[in-house]
Write a protein that holds these residues in place. Sequence first.
Motif, mmCIF file in Angstrom:
data_model
loop_
_atom_site.group_PDB
_atom_site.id
_atom_site.type_symbol
_atom_site.label_atom_id
_atom_site.label_comp_id
_atom_site.label_asym_id
_atom_site.label_seq_id
_atom_site.Cartn_x
_atom_site.Cartn_y
_atom_site.Cartn_z
ATOM 1 N N ARG A 105 0.680 -1.203 0.285
ATOM 2 C CA ARG A 105 -0.003 0.048 -0.193
ATOM 3 C C ARG A 105 0.680 1.262 -0.110
ATOM 4 N NH1 ARG A 105 -5.025 -0.750 1.902
ATOM 5 N NH2 ARG A 105 -5.234 1.346 1.541
ATOM 6 N N ILE A 106 1.971 1.469 0.583
ATOM 7 C CA ILE A 106 2.756 2.552 0.867
ATOM 8 C C ILE A 106 4.148 2.325 0.420
ATOM 9 C CG2 ILE A 106 1.113 3.748 2.230
ATOM 10 C CD1 ILE A 106 3.146 3.191 4.534
ATOM 11 N N GLY A 107 4.733 1.105 -0.042
ATOM 12 C CA GLY A 107 6.049 1.039 -0.379
ATOM 13 C C GLY A 107 6.865 0.982 0.616
ATOM 14 N N VAL A 108 6.557 0.625 2.076
ATOM 15 C CA VAL A 108 7.887 0.565 2.808
ATOM 16 C C VAL A 108 7.903 -1.020 3.163
ATOM 17 C CG1 VAL A 108 8.290 0.977 5.290
ATOM 18 C CG2 VAL A 108 6.669 2.330 3.922
ATOM 19 N N SER A 109 9.321 -1.339 3.231
ATOM 20 C CA SER A 109 9.923 -2.794 3.498
ATOM 21 C C SER A 109 10.357 -2.956 4.904
ATOM 22 C CB SER A 109 10.887 -3.160 2.522
ATOM 23 O OG SER A 109 10.266 -2.943 0.874
ATOM 24 N N LEU A 110 10.311 -4.105 5.210
ATOM 25 C CA LEU A 110 11.217 -4.646 6.337
ATOM 26 C C LEU A 110 12.536 -5.187 6.121
ATOM 27 C CD1 LEU A 110 8.262 -6.147 8.892
ATOM 28 C CD2 LEU A 110 9.603 -3.640 8.941
ATOM 29 N N THR A 111 13.764 -4.864 6.608
ATOM 30 C CA THR A 111 14.848 -5.800 6.728
ATOM 31 C C THR A 111 14.668 -6.945 7.331
ATOM 32 O OG1 THR A 111 15.936 -4.940 8.403
ATOM 33 C CG2 THR A 111 15.910 -3.636 6.729
ATOM 34 N N GLU A 112 15.614 -7.898 7.027
ATOM 35 C CA GLU A 112 15.545 -9.150 7.724
ATOM 36 C C GLU A 112 15.491 -8.909 9.432
ATOM 37 O OE1 GLU A 112 18.359 -11.602 6.190
ATOM 38 O OE2 GLU A 112 17.679 -13.548 7.075
ATOM 39 N N SER A 113 16.064 -7.951 9.791
ATOM 40 C CA SER A 113 15.769 -7.887 11.133
ATOM 41 C C SER A 113 14.921 -6.856 11.618
ATOM 42 C CB SER A 113 17.268 -7.178 11.667
ATOM 43 O OG SER A 113 17.606 -6.060 11.156
ATOM 44 N N GLY A 114 13.777 -6.547 10.930
ATOM 45 C CA GLY A 114 12.542 -6.041 10.973
ATOM 46 C C GLY A 114 12.650 -4.482 11.146
ATOM 47 N N LEU A 115 13.553 -3.876 10.462
ATOM 48 C CA LEU A 115 13.757 -2.481 10.581
ATOM 49 C C LEU A 115 13.093 -2.042 9.146
ATOM 50 C CD1 LEU A 115 17.287 -1.985 11.759
ATOM 51 C CD2 LEU A 115 15.284 -2.170 12.961
ATOM 52 N N MET A 116 12.435 -0.749 9.305
ATOM 53 C CA MET A 116 11.914 -0.437 7.997
ATOM 54 C C MET A 116 12.391 0.533 6.974
ATOM 55 S SD MET A 116 8.034 1.122 9.445
ATOM 56 C CE MET A 116 8.724 1.874 11.001
ATOM 57 N N ILE A 117 12.296 0.302 5.880
ATOM 58 C CA ILE A 117 12.827 1.142 4.803
ATOM 59 C C ILE A 117 11.773 1.721 3.860
ATOM 60 C CG2 ILE A 117 14.470 1.312 2.769
ATOM 61 C CD1 ILE A 117 16.037 -1.183 3.946
ATOM 62 N N PRO A 118 11.517 2.933 3.531
ATOM 63 C CA PRO A 118 12.476 4.102 4.020
ATOM 64 C C PRO A 118 12.588 4.054 5.558
ATOM 65 C CG PRO A 118 10.921 4.622 2.500
ATOM 66 C CD PRO A 118 10.616 3.273 2.994
ATOM 67 N N GLN A 119 13.626 4.777 5.940
ATOM 68 C CA GLN A 119 13.739 4.845 7.384
ATOM 69 C C GLN A 119 12.900 5.938 8.120
ATOM 70 O OE1 GLN A 119 18.102 4.939 8.793
ATOM 71 N NE2 GLN A 119 18.611 3.730 7.029
ATOM 72 N N LYS A 120 12.649 6.835 7.267
ATOM 73 C CA LYS A 120 11.647 7.928 7.649
ATOM 74 C C LYS A 120 10.134 7.397 7.576
ATOM 75 C CE LYS A 120 15.177 10.322 8.755
ATOM 76 N NZ LYS A 120 15.828 9.932 10.043
ATOM 77 N N SER A 121 9.932 6.269 8.478
ATOM 78 C CA SER A 121 8.486 5.676 8.345
ATOM 79 C C SER A 121 8.065 5.428 9.793
ATOM 80 C CB SER A 121 8.583 4.457 7.523
ATOM 81 O OG SER A 121 8.977 4.653 6.219
ATOM 82 N N VAL A 122 6.960 5.329 10.153
ATOM 83 C CA VAL A 122 6.517 5.058 11.498
ATOM 84 C C VAL A 122 5.206 4.061 11.505
ATOM 85 C CG1 VAL A 122 5.140 6.164 13.488
ATOM 86 C CG2 VAL A 122 7.078 7.231 12.229
ATOM 87 N N THR A 123 5.387 3.250 12.294
ATOM 88 C CA THR A 123 4.074 2.359 12.568
ATOM 89 C C THR A 123 3.448 2.555 13.984
ATOM 90 O OG1 THR A 123 5.162 0.357 13.200
ATOM 91 C CG2 THR A 123 4.555 0.515 10.874
ATOM 92 N N ALA A 124 2.279 2.921 14.180
ATOM 93 C CA ALA A 124 1.755 2.757 15.667
ATOM 94 C C ALA A 124 0.422 2.474 15.707
ATOM 95 C CB ALA A 124 2.025 4.388 15.918
ATOM 96 N N LEU A 125 0.255 2.614 17.020
ATOM 97 C CA LEU A 125 -1.116 1.912 17.529
ATOM 98 C C LEU A 125 -1.879 3.378 18.355
ATOM 99 C CD1 LEU A 125 -1.261 -1.312 19.162
ATOM 100 C CD2 LEU A 125 -3.132 -0.643 17.563
#
Lengths: 223, 782
Positions: free
Chosen positions: A167-187
């Motif tokens: 949906r918005i083109g953010v990926s996770l690295t193998e260790s679970g970090l987001m790329i692009p780095q300027k991304s946020v997920t939250a509840l």
Amino acid sequence: MEARLEKIPRAETLRYLAWHGAALTAELEADLDRCEALILKNARPRLVWRLFALTDGGRFAGTDYTPAGRDIKDFLAGCTQAVLFAATLGMETESLIRRTQLRSMADAVLLDAVGSAAIEAVCDAFCADLSKELAPRHLTGRFSPGYGDYPLEEQRAVFRLLDVSRRIGVSLTESGLMIPQKSVTALIGVSDTPRENRQSGCGDCLGRFACAYRKEGKSCGKA
Amino acid sequence: MEKPDILILDGAMGTMLQAAGLETGELPETWCITHPERVAAIHRHYVEAGSRVLYTNTFGANRRKTAGCGYAPTELIRAAVRCAREADAGRDVKVALDIGPIGQLLEPLGDLAFEDAYDIFREMVTAGEEAGADLVVFETMSDLAELRAAVLAAKENTCLPVWASMTFEKTGRSFLGVTVPAMALTLTGLGVDALGFNCSLGPQELLPLVRELREWTDLPILLKPNAGLPDPATGEYKIAPADFAEALAKALPFGVFAVGGCCGTTPDFIRCLCARLHAPGPAPQRRARRHGICCAVREAELDAVRIVGERINPTGKKRFQQALREGDLDYIVRQGIEQQDAGAEILDVNVGLPGVDEAAMMRNVVKALQAAVDLPLQLDSSDPKAIEAGLRVYHGKAIVNSVNGRREVLDAVLPLCKKYGAAVVGLCMDENGIPPSAEGRVEIARRILRAAESYGIPREDVIIDCLTLTVSAQQEQAAETLKAVRTVKAELGLSTTLGVSNISFGLPARETISACFLSQALAVGLDLPILNPNQRAMMDAVAAHRALAGQDPDCEAYIRRFSDLLPAPATVAPMQDMTLREAVLRGLGRETAALTEKALREMDELSVIDTLLIPALDEVGERYERQELFLPQLIKAANAACEGFELIKSRIAARGGQSVSRGRILLATVRGDIHDIGKNIVKVVLENYGYTVLDLGRDVPPERIVETAIRENIQLVGLSALMTTTVPSMAETIAALRESGHACKVMVGGAVLTPEYAKEIGADYYAKDAKQSADIAKRVLG
């Protein structure tokens, strides 16, 4: 609701730069102006979100997902629904910051801080819009994987629930970090009655052990 | 129901699975094994609605996404093909092995190596072929690098036809910035059987993209749009099936051969497509197919003059040779950045040097360049191994420089150009040397063209170099070269290139004669001048030519180029009073370099470093500690000092002397961590303090750090980790270093570290910031 980025608060940028209040030189102010303009030009803010009903056990209705950890239970106490969202500035900003590191590390440091302030601004704007949209219900603050004992590993579940990559083109690295780095997920918790505002505090912060502000007995002002 | 003349694909699988009870977050592919009857029923609904190609329920059946689900990709794929086959029911339905993105981003932005992505796709496509799929379709791709890995895996390991479908936004770019022309050029070059778009947009929004795609390819186009755009709150799609079909019908004249639906579409949508869509009317007039080369995010259309930057080349450049020998990729990449800033539109890449493994270097430099510069590359080598190493990892359509008229060269290099879809430069020479006459050269150009076409390379991808000879040595040859360019252009209709500055070797005022020759060559049809874009006169000549040739509408670019010209600053006026110390402190790079040069007239290199540059840097550090300076100012000062160091390095390299270094330090961001800006800041500061840094990058496994530390006999290792989750791999790295018995000091840094924690995990030093890392280096290495 569309992702919005209108203005990047300079005070936030300076906070990310660990600025201690010395006078800003005219040259530095000019550099900040330039970097803010660059981020605004390159940012493609995007957003995906969903509203879930919460079951008595804290599960997101219609899914097999229950957020892990004690802190998130406290955070969502009294909430009947939760909004899960992911926001990003997009790959153009990621590229810009990476490439600038090869041209001018000084600029890259500024862009990195401005970028952090910018994605926070996108989240703030979303929360403001959401608050209107869901009125008269009440919203909590934001709580992200990695805060308190809500493990960073939960990022994978968040990504599946929101189909974030598609949906918005953010990926996770193998260790679970987001790329692009300027991304946020939250509840964000949603409740019918006003409740004590459970903004996440220093105790929930990832950086609490090494935080320069905390060492001086201050806080960054976000808590 | 009347049978439409267009191939009808199926609709969404995910949407239907959810309707059949799949929970949000559940892995859809596992249903091929746990609920095969429900998956088969969905396929059957689509066949009954009129689908003639079924996509298997294997979108995410790769080993990354399915890890921990209890089934191997091969099992899931076998079961999925079976589900689709069962729905066939005697109709002539094709089964397409459906493959989506891996879900992990490739280098350089991500942490997945091209080679690993290739292997993940290889496992899937071979399983699909064994299971009996009729073709493979890669869809919803937004990264051209990933899609290339996928297509190569399919073409090298199976005989299946390959369809490639990407996802774009309304802006005309994918999430990763891929443009439609770049997609078309790259995929057409790789020889896919069909290409197109799916997901993300509805049929209306896709229309302009289809139109654009059609301008750049003759291949059949497939479309699987979403049912409009989803409602953010509910995730539901809005468009009605009949409107969907109506909107798709408008796209048919643009070379579309197959249509279906993506997210939100159902058998009703497919039924409407069957009822509504018939053979398209006559195709609208279009001009000749556009052609060119590209990187993933930018194309260079070969319809006008394009400047090829020549600076990435060791010939006659001591400093560049030193960088190649030391594996200093940053230096090489900076040559690329400088040329892009100066106006280059394509970069020639030559890294051949005796004693350097050219294939490995070509691969590494191509990877590093495409992370830093968004320009198409021209891979310049005579070694087919190096050419292939570069082509394989290049995420776009490159130019190969070069072949010549020799049969064995043509037979070695042209198949590579065909396989990877590259354009190729043909030099007008052969085993007998360079023909002295224009006719002789044109004859070789014809021979090269015939050979290229025999390998299936289209003529627009053949670029002829008629060869510039030195006018001071062979004066009559300048005219012959120009005559040959004219003929190749006019009679063969091929693009042409020339290494322009060869003309002026051995003459004074080289730029003047080179620029004049360039103008003459452009006038007779030179398309791709290879030159140094930092030379003003050459760039001015190109700007003037573009205006004269009508390639610069209203002379706009020309006017801008020269109206922006401010009087050049009188070579750094306030410098008389400035000291080197002040220049560094104020972060003034140009002034620092000039003052370093001045100092070198009276002192030797090492004294300048020890008594001027280093003390200035020390003062910057102290002021930073006192919080009088801010991180960006510290870096600027360090950068300025670096200009001084760089000048000294060049002087020493020019003399053939050993490079000066205060010592070597290995830096790495540990495994699992991709936040490397902190490490990069430390690197810049350490380098600017005169240390040599071996930068292993980010997400580096402990073994690699240990192995490098031993091989290079490193005395100081710096490790960085930003996240709490990656600190354990820092501890693991330190343990591995200790265990290896290699005696070295370890310093660590990163946002979540503390001095106490650093000690606990066995580090010798904790560096609070970049400044402290320089202090530690001084203590350990001197």
